[in-house]
Design a protein around this motif. Structure first.
Motif, mmCIF file in Angstrom:
data_model
loop_
_atom_site.group_PDB
_atom_site.id
_atom_site.type_symbol
_atom_site.label_atom_id
_atom_site.label_comp_id
_atom_site.label_asym_id
_atom_site.label_seq_id
_atom_site.Cartn_x
_atom_site.Cartn_y
_atom_site.Cartn_z
ATOM 1 N N SER A 14 9.707 -3.480 0.568
ATOM 2 C CA SER A 14 8.755 -2.383 0.465
ATOM 3 C C SER A 14 8.750 -1.844 -0.961
ATOM 4 O O SER A 14 9.764 -1.828 -1.634
ATOM 5 N N GLU A 55 10.999 3.167 6.489
ATOM 6 C CA GLU A 55 9.539 3.133 6.533
ATOM 7 C C GLU A 55 8.898 4.350 5.888
ATOM 8 O O GLU A 55 7.679 4.404 5.740
ATOM 9 N N ASP A 85 2.095 2.713 0.256
ATOM 10 C CA ASP A 85 1.308 1.541 0.605
ATOM 11 C C ASP A 85 0.675 1.043 -0.687
ATOM 12 O O ASP A 85 -0.344 1.593 -1.132
ATOM 13 N N THR A 90 0.901 8.283 0.691
ATOM 14 C CA THR A 90 0.262 9.161 1.659
ATOM 15 C C THR A 90 1.272 10.232 2.055
ATOM 16 O O THR A 90 2.409 9.924 2.389
#
Length: 105
Positions: A14, A55, A85, A90
């Protein structure tokens, strides 16, 4: 002949939340490698820390100045978590509702 196999993970790593998010002359956050957080809603300053929680990015102990500023949307002061992302972060409030998006600088 024996086929070679690698040890690479099949899951993509990520993207790192470290960096500056949003224009520095408006609502923005700077997430430092050491877990420090600074930023502004375009008027008031924010300071605190952040943690990478698989996450999500969790914002911890964030304080803000309380100056009165006309025509400034103070949405960023309600941050609770974030999700990276690509080149977008966000921001979500404590209820899990999306309250805004900041682009990576």
């Amino acid at each position: 002949m024996v086929p070679l196999s690698g040890c690479a993970s099949s899951e993509p790593e990520s993207p790192s939340p470290v960096g500056i998010w949003g224009p520095t002359d408006g609502a923005h956050l700077e997430l430092a490698e050491d877990g420090g957080l600074t930023g502004s809603d375009g008027c008031n300053r924010l300071m605190g820390s952040w943690e990478d929680a698989s996450e999500a990015v969790e914002f911890v102990g964030v304080a803000t100045t309380m100056m009165m500023c006309e025509d400034v949307d103070d949405w960023l002061a309600r941050l609770h978590t974030g999700a990276v992302d690509g080149d977008a972060l966000t921001i979500f409030n404590i209820d899990g509702q999306e309250i805004g998006v900041l682009d990576r600088q």
